[in-house]
Design a protein around this motif. Structure first.
Motif, PDB file in Angstrom:
ATOM      1  N   THR A 209       0.835  -1.213   0.000  1.00 51.65           N
ATOM      2  CA  THR A 209       0.000   0.000   0.000  1.00 51.65           C
ATOM      3  C   THR A 209       0.866   1.258   0.000  1.00 51.65           C
ATOM      4  OG1 THR A 209      -0.098   0.066   2.406  1.00 51.65           O
ATOM      5  CG2 THR A 209      -1.893  -1.119   1.260  1.00 51.65           C
ATOM      6  N   GLN A 210       2.185   1.098   0.216  1.00 54.84           N
ATOM      7  CA  GLN A 210       3.057   2.269   0.300  1.00 54.84           C
ATOM      8  C   GLN A 210       4.152   2.241  -0.762  1.00 54.84           C
ATOM      9  OE1 GLN A 210       4.696   2.469   4.237  1.00 54.84           O
ATOM     10  NE2 GLN A 210       2.826   3.325   5.080  1.00 54.84           N
ATOM     11  N   ILE A 211       4.453   3.418  -1.283  1.00 56.89           N
ATOM     12  CA  ILE A 211       5.600   3.543  -2.186  1.00 56.89           C
ATOM     13  C   ILE A 211       6.800   3.964  -1.346  1.00 56.89           C
ATOM     14  CG2 ILE A 211       6.587   4.825  -4.122  1.00 56.89           C
ATOM     15  CD1 ILE A 211       3.728   5.088  -5.225  1.00 56.89           C
ATOM     16  N   LEU A 212       7.814   3.092  -1.304  1.00 52.24           N
ATOM     17  CA  LEU A 212       9.011   3.375  -0.508  1.00 52.24           C
ATOM     18  C   LEU A 212      10.253   3.509  -1.395  1.00 52.24           C
ATOM     19  CD1 LEU A 212       8.301   0.944   2.473  1.00 52.24           C
ATOM     20  CD2 LEU A 212       7.892   3.410   2.381  1.00 52.24           C
ATOM     21  N   VAL A 213      10.064   3.396  -2.704  1.00 49.07           N
ATOM     22  CA  VAL A 213      11.179   3.607  -3.646  1.00 49.07           C
ATOM     23  C   VAL A 213      10.611   4.213  -4.918  1.00 49.07           C
ATOM     24  CG1 VAL A 213      11.043   1.150  -4.332  1.00 49.07           C
ATOM     25  CG2 VAL A 213      13.058   2.505  -4.966  1.00 49.07           C
ATOM     26  N   TRP A 214      11.337   5.174  -5.463  1.00 47.13           N
ATOM     27  CA  TRP A 214      10.913   5.849  -6.691  1.00 47.13           C
ATOM     28  C   TRP A 214      11.986   5.704  -7.756  1.00 47.13           C
ATOM     29  CZ3 TRP A 214      10.056   7.642  -1.816  1.00 47.13           C
ATOM     30  CH2 TRP A 214       8.748   7.984  -1.478  1.00 47.13           C
ATOM     31  N   HIS A 215      11.520   5.476  -8.975  1.00 44.91           N
ATOM     32  CA  HIS A 215      12.418   5.345 -10.114  1.00 44.91           C
ATOM     33  C   HIS A 215      12.666   6.748 -10.684  1.00 44.91           C
ATOM     34  CE1 HIS A 215      13.228   4.162 -14.392  1.00 44.91           C
ATOM     35  NE2 HIS A 215      13.950   3.267 -13.773  1.00 44.91           N
ATOM     36  N   THR A 216      13.318   7.569  -9.899  1.00 43.92           N
ATOM     37  CA  THR A 216      13.611   8.933 -10.340  1.00 43.92           C
ATOM     38  C   THR A 216      14.702   8.893 -11.407  1.00 43.92           C
ATOM     39  OG1 THR A 216      14.972   9.032  -8.334  1.00 43.92           O
ATOM     40  CG2 THR A 216      12.898  10.237  -8.312  1.00 43.92           C
ATOM     41  N   GLN A 217      14.711   9.903 -12.283  1.00 41.84           N
ATOM     42  CA  GLN A 217      15.729   9.959 -13.331  1.00 41.84           C
ATOM     43  C   GLN A 217      16.272  11.373 -13.419  1.00 41.84           C
ATOM     44  OE1 GLN A 217      13.306   8.010 -16.531  1.00 41.84           O
ATOM     45  NE2 GLN A 217      15.061   6.633 -16.616  1.00 41.84           N
ATOM     46  N   THR A 218      17.557  11.472 -13.545  1.00 35.99           N
ATOM     47  CA  THR A 218      18.211  12.766 -13.647  1.00 35.99           C
ATOM     48  C   THR A 218      18.373  13.116 -15.125  1.00 35.99           C
ATOM     49  OG1 THR A 218      19.387  12.295 -11.610  1.00 35.99           O
ATOM     50  CG2 THR A 218      20.305  14.038 -12.979  1.00 35.99           C
ATOM     51  N   THR A 219      18.064  14.334 -15.489  1.00 34.06           N
ATOM     52  CA  THR A 219      18.260  14.761 -16.879  1.00 34.06           C
ATOM     53  C   THR A 219      19.740  14.631 -17.226  1.00 34.06           C
ATOM     54  OG1 THR A 219      16.491  16.340 -16.567  1.00 34.06           O
ATOM     55  CG2 THR A 219      17.886  16.663 -18.488  1.00 34.06           C
ATOM     56  N   LYS A 220      20.009  13.947 -18.329  1.00 35.34           N
ATOM     57  CA  LYS A 220      21.413  13.727 -18.685  1.00 35.34           C
ATOM     58  C   LYS A 220      21.836  14.636 -19.821  1.00 35.34           C
ATOM     59  CE  LYS A 220      21.468   9.041 -17.037  1.00 35.34           C
ATOM     60  NZ  LYS A 220      20.097   9.147 -16.498  1.00 35.34           N
ATOM     61  N   LYS A 221      23.065  15.072 -19.738  1.00 38.24           N
ATOM     62  CA  LYS A 221      23.658  15.853 -20.816  1.00 38.24           C
ATOM     63  C   LYS A 221      25.049  15.288 -21.065  1.00 38.24           C
ATOM     64  CE  LYS A 221      21.805  20.511 -20.898  1.00 38.24           C
ATOM     65  NZ  LYS A 221      22.292  21.885 -21.085  1.00 38.24           N
ATOM     66  N   PRO A 222      25.446  15.225 -22.320  1.00 37.51           N
ATOM     67  CA  PRO A 222      26.809  14.752 -22.569  1.00 37.51           C
ATOM     68  C   PRO A 222      27.825  15.790 -22.093  1.00 37.51           C
ATOM     69  CG  PRO A 222      25.766  15.442 -24.611  1.00 37.51           C
ATOM     70  CD  PRO A 222      24.716  15.549 -23.558  1.00 37.51           C
ATOM     71  N   VAL A 223      29.008  15.333 -21.785  1.00 36.02           N
ATOM     72  CA  VAL A 223      30.079  16.249 -21.420  1.00 36.02           C
ATOM     73  C   VAL A 223      30.556  16.920 -22.711  1.00 36.02           C
ATOM     74  CG1 VAL A 223      32.383  16.436 -20.402  1.00 36.02           C
ATOM     75  CG2 VAL A 223      30.752  14.768 -19.511  1.00 36.02           C
ATOM     76  N   PRO A 224      30.532  18.254 -22.803  1.00 34.98           N
ATOM     77  CA  PRO A 224      30.966  18.889 -24.046  1.00 34.98           C
ATOM     78  C   PRO A 224      32.471  18.760 -24.239  1.00 34.98           C
ATOM     79  CG  PRO A 224      30.491  20.544 -22.386  1.00 34.98           C
ATOM     80  CD  PRO A 224      30.117  19.222 -21.792  1.00 34.98           C
ATOM     81  N   VAL A 225      32.880  18.698 -25.499  1.00 33.48           N
ATOM     82  CA  VAL A 225      34.315  18.645 -25.792  1.00 33.48           C
ATOM     83  C   VAL A 225      34.806  20.094 -25.851  1.00 33.48           C
ATOM     84  CG1 VAL A 225      36.083  17.928 -27.443  1.00 33.48           C
ATOM     85  CG2 VAL A 225      34.035  16.530 -27.082  1.00 33.48           C
TER      86      VAL A 225
END
Ligand code: UGA
Ligand code: MN
Length: 242
Positions: A209-225
């Motif tokens: 009945t409880q959510i104890l974990v979230w599938h959060t995602q961080t916005t990704k950006k490539p490392v610029p050259v």
């Protein structure tokens, strides 16, 4: 029982931020061993140094994804390194519970109290996953009878990697249990290879009945050259992006 918390991780510019947030959550959990499994040729020094800061028992291992899978259309992420973590457990541990905790997910401290006494396999809801807000086992009269997930796809166990915990004795009694390099089917085939049946599964998260974990995602950006332009006297003038 000790919780063996398996975190696959890989080098990218968001990595230190993810591991700092996760490490500072795990600092609050007693009797936990953190297995950080680096998708890398060798253990990344930056990661080892960071792990030492938290003061939690940890093992840092490296196992890179084979090149053929990096070129796949849908990449099976975190498989080689999770497999290496399972092998480390097989060699070094006799009892306890393991759990796959990705480096970018968000964990409520209550989750650890819930999964610690897992007898065989426990399952519980995961928030912010797929097209629905939650993926969860479905219960009837206290027993798991099915699953609610936005991508069932003929899976026997349509669950996320963050949605189950396993007793180590079950792993040790299935020496051939393994995770496939098959994007989308890692959880299902791993659980099948452990001989899990729906009747074995212990519902956790206050009967799911409880959510104890979230599938959060961080916005990704490539490392610029970045390249430098230099003045005629060779001093730095500016950085520019190629
Ligand atoms: C979803 C699932 O929640 C993951 O458990 C599953 O491994 C993944 O899909 C998949 O099979 O592709 P998602 O958020 O889409 O997760 O994937 P990521 O968070 O990018 O990767 C999952 C884990 O693998 C992370 O801990 C990440 O650090 C690690 N990873 C990712 C690697 O070790 N190597 C990579 O190249 C990419
Ligand atoms: Mn993720």
């Amino acid at each position: 029982p000790t919780i063996y918390f398996i975190t696959p991780t890989y080098p990218r510019r968001e990595q230190a931020a993810e591991l700092t947030r996760l490490g500072q959550t795990l600092m609050h959990v007693p009797n936990l061993h953190w297995i950080v499994a680096d998708d890398n040729q060798a253990c990344n020094d930056m990661v080892t140094k960071l792990l030492k800061k938290f003061g939690i028992p940890f093992t840092h291992i490296a196992s890179p994804m084979p090149e053929i899978y990096r070129k796949a259309e849908t990449i099976p992420r975190g498989v080689a390194n999770r497999r290496a973590a399972l092998n480390w457990i097989r060699k070094n541990v006799k009892s306890g519970v393991f759990y796959f905790g990705d480096d970018d997910n968000t964990f409520d401290l209550e989750l650890f109290d819930e999964i610690r006494d897992t007898k065989k396999v426990s399952m519980f809801p995961v928030g912010l996953i797929g097209d629905y807000a939650v993926s969860s086992p479905v219960l009837k009269e206290g027993k798991i009878i099915g699953f609610f997930d936005s991508w069932p796809s003929k899976r026997k166990f349509p669950v996320d990697m963050a949605g189950f915990a396993v007793n180590i004795e079950l792993l040790l009694s299935h020496p051939n249990a393994s995770m496939p390099y098959k994007a989308g089917y890692e959880e299902d085939q791993f659980l099948r290879s452990l001989g899990v049946t729906i009747g074995d599964i212990e519902p956790k998260g206050k009967s799911c009945t409880q959510i104890l974990v979230w599938h959060t995602q961080t916005t990704k950006k490539p490392v610029p050259v970045l390249k430098f332009r230099t003045r005629p006297d060779n001093s730095l003038r500016e950085l520019y992006e190629e």
